[in-house]
Design a protein around this motif. Structure first.
Motif, PDB file in Angstrom:
ATOM      1  N   ALA A  17       0.824  -1.212   0.000  1.00 19.08           N
ATOM      2  CA  ALA A  17       0.000   0.000   0.000  1.00 19.08           C
ATOM      3  C   ALA A  17       0.858   1.262   0.000  1.00 19.08           C
ATOM      4  CB  ALA A  17      -0.944  -0.010   1.204  1.00 19.08           C
ATOM      5  N   PHE A  18       1.936   1.267   0.763  1.00 24.81           N
ATOM      6  CA  PHE A  18       2.825   2.422   0.784  1.00 24.81           C
ATOM      7  C   PHE A  18       3.543   2.605  -0.544  1.00 24.81           C
ATOM      8  CE2 PHE A  18       2.657   2.345   5.522  1.00 24.81           C
ATOM      9  CZ  PHE A  18       2.302   3.683   5.683  1.00 24.81           C
ATOM     10  N   ARG A  19       3.872   1.507  -1.214  1.00 20.76           N
ATOM     11  CA  ARG A  19       4.505   1.632  -2.530  1.00 20.76           C
ATOM     12  C   ARG A  19       3.559   2.255  -3.544  1.00 20.76           C
ATOM     13  NH1 ARG A  19       7.601  -2.881  -0.883  1.00 20.76           N
ATOM     14  NH2 ARG A  19       5.932  -4.366  -1.267  1.00 20.76           N
ATOM     15  N   VAL A  20       2.279   1.902  -3.456  1.00 15.35           N
ATOM     16  CA  VAL A  20       1.295   2.524  -4.346  1.00 15.35           C
ATOM     17  C   VAL A  20       1.193   4.018  -4.058  1.00 15.35           C
ATOM     18  CG1 VAL A  20      -1.137   2.566  -5.013  1.00 15.35           C
ATOM     19  CG2 VAL A  20      -0.011   0.383  -4.613  1.00 15.35           C
ATOM     20  N   ALA A  21       1.119   4.371  -2.770  1.00 12.66           N
ATOM     21  CA  ALA A  21       1.009   5.782  -2.414  1.00 12.66           C
ATOM     22  C   ALA A  21       2.241   6.569  -2.850  1.00 12.66           C
ATOM     23  CB  ALA A  21       0.812   5.922  -0.905  1.00 12.66           C
ATOM     24  N   ALA A  22       3.422   5.924  -2.829  1.00 14.94           N
ATOM     25  CA  ALA A  22       4.653   6.622  -3.199  1.00 14.94           C
ATOM     26  C   ALA A  22       4.710   6.925  -4.682  1.00 14.94           C
ATOM     27  CB  ALA A  22       5.864   5.793  -2.790  1.00 14.94           C
ATOM     28  N   THR A  23       4.036   6.120  -5.511  1.00 20.53           N
ATOM     29  CA  THR A  23       4.089   6.340  -6.956  1.00 20.53           C
ATOM     30  C   THR A  23       3.062   7.355  -7.434  1.00 20.53           C
ATOM     31  OG1 THR A  23       2.552   4.507  -7.367  1.00 20.53           O
ATOM     32  CG2 THR A  23       4.894   3.984  -7.335  1.00 20.53           C
ATOM     33  N   GLN A  32      -1.676   0.923  -8.847  1.00 23.74           N
ATOM     34  CA  GLN A  32      -2.456   2.149  -9.012  1.00 23.74           C
ATOM     35  C   GLN A  32      -3.715   2.203  -8.145  1.00 23.74           C
ATOM     36  OE1 GLN A  32      -3.287   2.926 -13.161  1.00 23.74           O
ATOM     37  NE2 GLN A  32      -1.155   2.651 -13.789  1.00 23.74           N
ATOM     38  N   ASP A  33      -3.939   1.236  -7.282  1.00 23.01           N
ATOM     39  CA  ASP A  33      -5.169   1.182  -6.474  1.00 23.01           C
ATOM     40  C   ASP A  33      -4.834   1.594  -5.042  1.00 23.01           C
ATOM     41  OD1 ASP A  33      -7.588   0.681  -5.270  1.00 23.01           O
ATOM     42  OD2 ASP A  33      -7.917  -1.220  -6.304  1.00 23.01           O
ATOM     43  N   LEU A  34      -5.092   2.849  -4.708  1.00 27.17           N
ATOM     44  CA  LEU A  34      -4.722   3.384  -3.396  1.00 27.17           C
ATOM     45  C   LEU A  34      -5.525   2.763  -2.267  1.00 27.17           C
ATOM     46  CD1 LEU A  34      -2.959   5.494  -1.931  1.00 27.17           C
ATOM     47  CD2 LEU A  34      -4.820   7.134  -2.243  1.00 27.17           C
ATOM     48  N   GLY A  35      -6.756   2.362  -2.529  1.00 24.59           N
ATOM     49  CA  GLY A  35      -7.611   1.862  -1.461  1.00 24.59           C
ATOM     50  C   GLY A  35      -7.572   0.367  -1.252  1.00 24.59           C
ATOM     51  N   ARG A  47      -2.091  14.259   5.205  1.00 27.43           N
ATOM     52  CA  ARG A  47      -1.805  15.628   4.801  1.00 27.43           C
ATOM     53  C   ARG A  47      -1.484  15.766   3.311  1.00 27.43           C
ATOM     54  NH1 ARG A  47      -1.050  19.349   8.795  1.00 27.43           N
ATOM     55  NH2 ARG A  47      -1.104  18.549  10.919  1.00 27.43           N
ATOM     56  N   ARG A  48      -1.614  14.698   2.565  1.00 27.42           N
ATOM     57  CA  ARG A  48      -1.301  14.797   1.148  1.00 27.42           C
ATOM     58  C   ARG A  48      -2.574  15.029   0.340  1.00 27.42           C
ATOM     59  NH1 ARG A  48       1.029   9.695  -1.612  1.00 27.42           N
ATOM     60  NH2 ARG A  48       0.303  10.832  -3.443  1.00 27.42           N
ATOM     61  N   PRO A  49      -2.473  15.713  -0.804  1.00 29.27           N
ATOM     62  CA  PRO A  49      -3.654  15.921  -1.646  1.00 29.27           C
ATOM     63  C   PRO A  49      -4.212  14.588  -2.121  1.00 29.27           C
ATOM     64  CG  PRO A  49      -1.860  17.374  -2.303  1.00 29.27           C
ATOM     65  CD  PRO A  49      -1.283  16.396  -1.332  1.00 29.27           C
ATOM     66  N   LEU A  50      -5.520  14.481  -2.107  1.00 29.49           N
ATOM     67  CA  LEU A  50      -6.192  13.267  -2.548  1.00 29.49           C
ATOM     68  C   LEU A  50      -7.251  13.640  -3.591  1.00 29.49           C
ATOM     69  CD1 LEU A  50      -6.502  11.558   0.947  1.00 29.49           C
ATOM     70  CD2 LEU A  50      -4.964  10.879  -0.896  1.00 29.49           C
ATOM     71  N   LEU A  63     -11.281   7.102   2.290  1.00 30.51           N
ATOM     72  CA  LEU A  63     -10.301   6.217   2.922  1.00 30.51           C
ATOM     73  C   LEU A  63     -10.636   5.978   4.389  1.00 30.51           C
ATOM     74  CD1 LEU A  63      -6.987   7.631   1.380  1.00 30.51           C
ATOM     75  CD2 LEU A  63      -8.209   5.545   0.736  1.00 30.51           C
ATOM     76  N   VAL A  64     -11.064   7.028   5.084  1.00 33.48           N
ATOM     77  CA  VAL A  64     -11.439   6.856   6.495  1.00 33.48           C
ATOM     78  C   VAL A  64     -12.632   5.923   6.625  1.00 33.48           C
ATOM     79  CG1 VAL A  64     -12.322   8.057   8.530  1.00 33.48           C
ATOM     80  CG2 VAL A  64     -10.457   9.068   7.215  1.00 33.48           C
ATOM     81  N   ASP A  65     -13.629   6.122   5.775  1.00 29.92           N
ATOM     82  CA  ASP A  65     -14.799   5.232   5.816  1.00 29.92           C
ATOM     83  C   ASP A  65     -14.423   3.796   5.477  1.00 29.92           C
ATOM     84  OD1 ASP A  65     -16.401   7.351   6.506  1.00 29.92           O
ATOM     85  OD2 ASP A  65     -17.111   7.740   4.472  1.00 29.92           O
ATOM     86  N   LEU A  66     -13.543   3.626   4.496  1.00 31.71           N
ATOM     87  CA  LEU A  66     -13.114   2.280   4.121  1.00 31.71           C
ATOM     88  C   LEU A  66     -12.381   1.601   5.258  1.00 31.71           C
ATOM     89  CD1 LEU A  66     -12.673   0.031   2.047  1.00 31.71           C
ATOM     90  CD2 LEU A  66     -10.710   1.318   1.169  1.00 31.71           C
TER      91      LEU A  66
END
Length: 442
Positions: free
Chosen positions: A201-207, A298-301, A341-344, A368-371
């Motif tokens: 998940a962190f690797r997806v967020a980093a890309t 590419q799937d952040l969630g 704190r990152r743009p979503l 994301l919070v709801d998920l």
């Protein structure tokens, strides 16, 4: 030079490469590594066979027949070993296959069916199968190189290098087998599975780029719609580099309509075109990939989805393992804190001139919070260990997140408190269940 760039500069993380969708799809298959290994072993065997032939020819030219005799004796001894290895490798392959099936069955039943792909993507598992099959094929090829002629003047080749190569492959197989068993035992422990999920998940967020999404209406009116004309399935990924290149060539801005992970059916729009007429259909062919299940690419969630599933499975009456649910909540809070704190809401991609070319929707903060919390919160009532950890996680995130992002966190906190008050008649039990604790019940 690349035709595109991500908004936010180099500090935002590495940019996806053009071949990354193909690479990710191959990682989700199990056949590629063994097939590639067997093809490579044919090439290696052909080279080794040619070397053996040249060695014998050189010795015969020098009339060094005593050395040829010694090599023939060595080959006879090695032949017994190669024959034994050939019959034993299939047994090894069966053992590895059986271990994999048992591990996958246990993980699917105890954790979540979504974690099966972790075993499929395991590099050590693929390497073990590949080397075992390659060793078996190599032994068969080497056995065909042994001849019945024992006259050092007439023999054309002695499988010397081939036999040594076989012994090396056997040693590598044994080493990989030990590593495979160790890796499989680790993956059968929930803490390692959760850690692997969070790492992906962190690797997806980093890309993903961190540029600010365009405001509503900034792209202008939609000039065309591109419908999905492939098979129905889950949107796995899109070829970002190609879409940016096509948009630049035709002077348009493309906006992906479904999010990665959505189920799409033929005829539904997948791309909106802003600026000019739509690019030709052939230019956009195979830029959108669908499959039967979601993937991390590419799937952040998807990471939160798997963590939530693990927690729900642990809280089910059949499993009843709140400690595992707390472990999943630990990592859910960790991931949400990292993206707090990152743009979503959208990923923005520009061409090398800095012009906006592609907008890809991603889950927003509230999504994301709801998920991460909604389903776990619904099953947490009656498990004070989980409610206490959930409250502590919400409180920690409320401190880390910007003020404008605290509303969904406070909403989940209030809903959890209401649910506990409704289902817990004793005031003392309610107070205990609603006391934040990062260990659940420390």
């Amino acid at each position: 030079m690349s035709d595109w760039m991500v908004t936010g500069g180099p500090a935002t993380g590495r940019r996806p490469r053009a071949l990354s969708p193909l690479r990710e799809h191959l990682r989700d298959t199990f056949w590629f590594a063994p097939v590639a290994a067997m093809v490579c072993v044919f090439v290696v065997w052909a080279v080794a066979s040619e070397i053996d032939t040249r060695i014998i020819a050189a010795l015969q030219d020098q009339q060094d027949y005593d050395t040829v005799k010694e090599l023939l004796k060595f080959a006879d001894d090695a032949r017994t070993v190669v024959t034994t290895v050939s019959s034993a490798m299939m047994t090894f392959i069966g053992v590895v296959f059986s271990i994999s099936l048992v591990a996958v069955q246990m993980a699917s039943g105890q954790f979540s069916p979504r974690v099966v792909r972790i075993f499929v993507r395991s590099r050590i598992t693929k390497a073990t199968f590949a080397v075992f099959l390659a060793t078996f094929v190599l032994t068969l090829l080497v056995l065909t190189s042994y001849g019945s002629d024992q006259d050092p003047r007439l023999v054309s080749s002695v499988p010397l290098v081939q036999s040594v190569l076989t012994l090396v492959m056997v040693g590598l197989s044994l080493l990989l087998f030990v590593m495979y068993v160790n890796s499989t035992l680790r993956l059968m422990r929930i803490s390692h599975v959760i850690d692997r999920i969070v790492g992906e998940a962190f690797r997806v967020a980093a890309t993903m780029p961190t540029g600010t999404p365009p405001e509503e209406g900034a792209l202008g009116p939609v000039t065309a719609w591109i419908a999905h004309d492939g098979r129905a399935g889950v949107l796995r990924d899109v070829d970002i580099a190609r879409l940016v290149r096509v948009a630049r060539q035709h002077g348009v801005v493309l906006r992906l309509i479904p999010r990665i992970g959505d189920f799409v059916v033929p005829g539904t729009p997948v791309l909106a075109v802003h600026g000019r007429s739509a690019p030709p259909r052939r230019a956009l062919r195979r830029t959108v990939s669908v499959g039967v299940e979601r993937t991390f690419h590419q799937d952040l969630g998807f990471g939160l989805r798997q963590l939530s599933d693990i927690a729900l499975k642990a809280l089910s009456p059949a499993i009843n393992d709140p400690t595992t649910a707390v472990q999943a909540l630990d990592r859910i809070v960790q991931f949400l804190a990292a993206v707090s704190r990152r743009p979503l809401d959208a990923s923005v991609y520009r061409d090398r001139r800095g012009e906006l070319r592609l907008v890809q929707p991603v889950p927003g903060w509230t999504d994301l919070v709801d998920l991460g919390f909604t389903e776990i919160r619904g099953c947490a009532v009656g498990n004070p260990q989980v409610t206490r950890r959930l409250l502590a996680g919400v409180d920690d995130l409320a401190l880390l997140a910007p003020e404008e992002r605290r509303a969904p966190l406070l909403r989940h906190r209030a809903l959890l408190a209401q649910a506990v008050e409704r289902h817990t008649p004793s005031p003392a039990d309610r107070a205990f269940a609603l006391r934040p604790d990062r260990q659940g019940i420390g």
